[in-house]
Design an enzyme around this catalytic site. Structure first.
Site, PDB file in Angstrom:
ATOM      1  N   SER A  21       0.854  -1.189   0.000  1.00 22.76           N
ATOM      2  CA  SER A  21       0.000   0.000   0.000  1.00 22.76           C
ATOM      3  C   SER A  21       0.887   1.235   0.000  1.00 22.76           C
ATOM      4  CB  SER A  21      -0.885   0.032   1.252  1.00 22.76           C
ATOM      5  OG  SER A  21      -1.515   1.312   1.377  1.00 22.76           O
TER       6      SER A  21
ATOM      7  N   TYR B 299      -1.494  -0.462  10.194  1.00 25.13           N
ATOM      8  CA  TYR B 299      -1.719  -0.892   8.804  1.00 25.13           C
ATOM      9  C   TYR B 299      -0.500  -0.554   7.940  1.00 25.13           C
ATOM     10  CZ  TYR B 299      -3.698  -0.813   4.071  1.00 25.13           C
ATOM     11  OH  TYR B 299      -3.919  -1.009   2.729  1.00 25.13           O
TER      12      TYR B 299
HETATM   13  P1  NAP Z   1     -11.878  -4.737   0.312  1.00 28.12           P
HETATM   14  O1  NAP Z   1     -12.723  -4.155  -0.770  1.00 28.12           O
HETATM   15  O2  NAP Z   1     -12.156  -4.369   1.737  1.00 28.12           O
HETATM   16  O3  NAP Z   1     -11.892  -6.325   0.166  1.00 28.12           O
HETATM   17  C1  NAP Z   1     -11.132  -7.077   1.078  1.00 28.12           C
HETATM   18  C2  NAP Z   1     -11.183  -8.533   0.678  1.00 28.12           C
HETATM   19  O4  NAP Z   1     -10.364  -9.259   1.583  1.00 28.12           O
HETATM   20  C3  NAP Z   1     -12.562  -9.128   0.761  1.00 28.12           C
HETATM   21  O5  NAP Z   1     -12.669 -10.100  -0.272  1.00 28.12           O
HETATM   22  C4  NAP Z   1     -12.575  -9.784   2.125  1.00 28.12           C
HETATM   23  O6  NAP Z   1     -13.443 -10.900   2.231  1.00 28.12           O
HETATM   24  C5  NAP Z   1     -11.147 -10.271   2.201  1.00 28.12           C
HETATM   25  N1  NAP Z   1     -10.658 -10.499   3.562  1.00 28.12           N
HETATM   26  C6  NAP Z   1     -10.646  -9.635   4.607  1.00 28.12           C
HETATM   27  N2  NAP Z   1     -10.089 -10.229   5.687  1.00 28.12           N
HETATM   28  C7  NAP Z   1      -9.751 -11.486   5.314  1.00 28.12           C
HETATM   29  C8  NAP Z   1      -9.158 -12.581   5.968  1.00 28.12           C
HETATM   30  N3  NAP Z   1      -8.789 -12.521   7.256  1.00 28.12           N
HETATM   31  N4  NAP Z   1      -8.970 -13.733   5.270  1.00 28.12           N
HETATM   32  C9  NAP Z   1      -9.352 -13.822   3.959  1.00 28.12           C
HETATM   33  N5  NAP Z   1      -9.917 -12.814   3.290  1.00 28.12           N
HETATM   34  C10 NAP Z   1     -10.115 -11.658   3.945  1.00 28.12           C
HETATM   35  O7  NAP Z   1     -10.329  -4.377   0.084  1.00 28.12           O
HETATM   36  P2  NAP Z   1      -9.552  -3.798  -1.206  1.00 28.12           P
HETATM   37  O8  NAP Z   1      -9.622  -2.326  -1.158  1.00 28.12           O
HETATM   38  O9  NAP Z   1      -9.952  -4.530  -2.433  1.00 28.12           O
HETATM   39  O10 NAP Z   1      -8.044  -4.162  -0.791  1.00 28.12           O
HETATM   40  C11 NAP Z   1      -7.385  -5.319  -1.268  1.00 28.12           C
HETATM   41  C12 NAP Z   1      -5.916  -5.215  -0.874  1.00 28.12           C
HETATM   42  O11 NAP Z   1      -5.359  -4.017  -1.422  1.00 28.12           O
HETATM   43  C13 NAP Z   1      -5.672  -5.143   0.633  1.00 28.12           C
HETATM   44  O12 NAP Z   1      -4.510  -5.874   0.957  1.00 28.12           O
HETATM   45  C14 NAP Z   1      -5.461  -3.663   0.881  1.00 28.12           C
HETATM   46  O13 NAP Z   1      -4.679  -3.413   2.030  1.00 28.12           O
HETATM   47  C15 NAP Z   1      -4.759  -3.260  -0.397  1.00 28.12           C
HETATM   48  N6  NAP Z   1      -4.865  -1.824  -0.695  1.00 28.12           N
HETATM   49  C16 NAP Z   1      -6.078  -1.244  -0.976  1.00 28.12           C
HETATM   50  C17 NAP Z   1      -6.133   0.118  -1.235  1.00 28.12           C
HETATM   51  C18 NAP Z   1      -7.426   0.845  -1.561  1.00 28.12           C
HETATM   52  O14 NAP Z   1      -7.444   2.094  -1.634  1.00 28.12           O
HETATM   53  N7  NAP Z   1      -8.546   0.137  -1.773  1.00 28.12           N
HETATM   54  C19 NAP Z   1      -4.971   0.895  -1.203  1.00 28.12           C
HETATM   55  C20 NAP Z   1      -3.766   0.272  -0.901  1.00 28.12           C
HETATM   56  C21 NAP Z   1      -3.720  -1.087  -0.653  1.00 28.12           C
HETATM   57  P3  NAP Z   1     -15.022 -10.762   2.670  1.00 28.12           P
HETATM   58  O15 NAP Z   1     -15.722 -10.199   1.458  1.00 28.12           O
HETATM   59  O16 NAP Z   1     -15.469 -12.140   2.962  1.00 28.12           O
HETATM   60  O17 NAP Z   1     -15.026  -9.840   3.839  1.00 28.12           O
END
Ligand code: NAP
Length: 247
Positions: free
Chosen positions: A142, A156
């Site tokens: 991130s 985080y």
């Molecule tokens: P999101 O929309 O909140 O989706 C998170 C996903 O992870 C969901 O499928 C959730 O499953 C799953 N999850 C959460 N806890 C889990 C666990 N303990 N075991 C297995 N699965 C789990 O997140 P996102 O924004 O797509 O982010 C994806 C990745 O990108 C993350 O690592 C995040 O830190 C990184 N990231 C995101 C951003 C951003 O702006 N969005 C920026 C930088 C980095 P459920 O649906 O079952 O809850």
């Protein structure tokens, strides 16, 4: 090299976009999720719509038993060629002196230990040292790892800093065994994760401060992940690729 891909946290957001794009590129996909079975099945249907196989597997990546079950599901599909360590969590905006030990432990367990355990199982299957035929791993870092998360979520940010170092270390560890390990470092991406910081409208608030005056899409992050997994990135190893719009 298509084949079988595991996408952790594939039910929503970046994980779903990645699962669908990998299906377009010819992969069959294990769609891991933690709680939202309906969302995971929607991802499975989207993969199937591209003529590829998919299976939804419930499991907490921070649980070793669950990780073993996720990989057993992949073994039933065929030879694992790709792992996307995408599952990740954030928590309510908070200073360190307001954080509970339970919060910190959970953050590190899911974001760091989860990625380590999944990568371990992938290496056991992909490494020529273990009789495998190679593969590729992409970790989700991130921009917070660089920006630090001060006053918001240093737990985080630090967990993602660990992912950056892990990416380089593991890449060097298994480079001669047919496995490449890279990471993407997304900036502000339009997914549901911002609601768990307690700021569901965060993207709209911050948009004008971003260099491109817009947030990124999950698809734009998925494209970077799919490239890192592909043979087009055959000499790209141990790299963390910013997908931040220049932030
Ligand atoms: P999101 O929309 O909140 O989706 C998170 C996903 O992870 C969901 O499928 C959730 O499953 C799953 N999850 C959460 N806890 C889990 C666990 N303990 N075991 C297995 N699965 C789990 O997140 P996102 O924004 O797509 O982010 C994806 C990745 O990108 C993350 O690592 C995040 O830190 C990184 N990231 C995101 C951003 C951003 O702006 N969005 C920026 C930088 C980095 P459920 O649906 O079952 O809850």
């Amino acid at each position: 090299m298509a084949g079988i891909a595991i996408v952790t946290g594939g039910s929503r957001g970046i994980g779903r976009a990645t699962a669908v794009l990998l299906a377009e590129r010819g992969y069959d996909v294990v769609v891991n999720y933690n709680a939202d079975a309906r969302a995971a099945e929607e991802t499975v249907a989207a993969v199937n719509a591209h003529g590829r196989q998919a299976v939804a597997v419930k499991g907490d990546v921070g649980s070793e038993a669950d990780v073993l079950a996720i990989f057993a599901a992949a073994d039933r599909l065929g030879r694992l060629t790709a792992l996307v360590n995408n599952a990740g969590i954030v928590d309510m905006q908070s200073r360190l002196d307001e954080m509970s030990a339970a919060r910190i432990e959970r953050m590190l367990r899911v974001n760091v230990t989860g990625s380590f355990l999944c990568a371990r199982e992938a290496v056991k299957r992909m490494s020529t040292r273990h009789g495998g035929q190679g593969g590729a791993i992409v970790n989700l870092s991130s921009a917070a790892a660089v920006l630090s998360g001060a006053g918001q979520y240093v737990d985080y940010a630090a967990s993602k800093g660990a992912i950056d170092v892990f990416t380089l270390g593991l890449a060097r560890e298994v480079a001669a065994e047919g496995i490449r390990v890279n990471a993407v470092r997304p900036g502000i991406i339009d997914t549901e994760i911002h609601a768990s910081i307690g700021q569901p409208d965060r993207v709209a608030q911050i948009r004008d401060q971003l260099p491109m005056k817009r947030e990124g899409t999950a698809r734009e992050v998925a494209q970077a992940i799919a490239w890192q997994l592909s043979d087009e990135a055959s000499y790209t190893n141990g790299t963390v690729l910013n997908v931040t719009g220049g932030r």
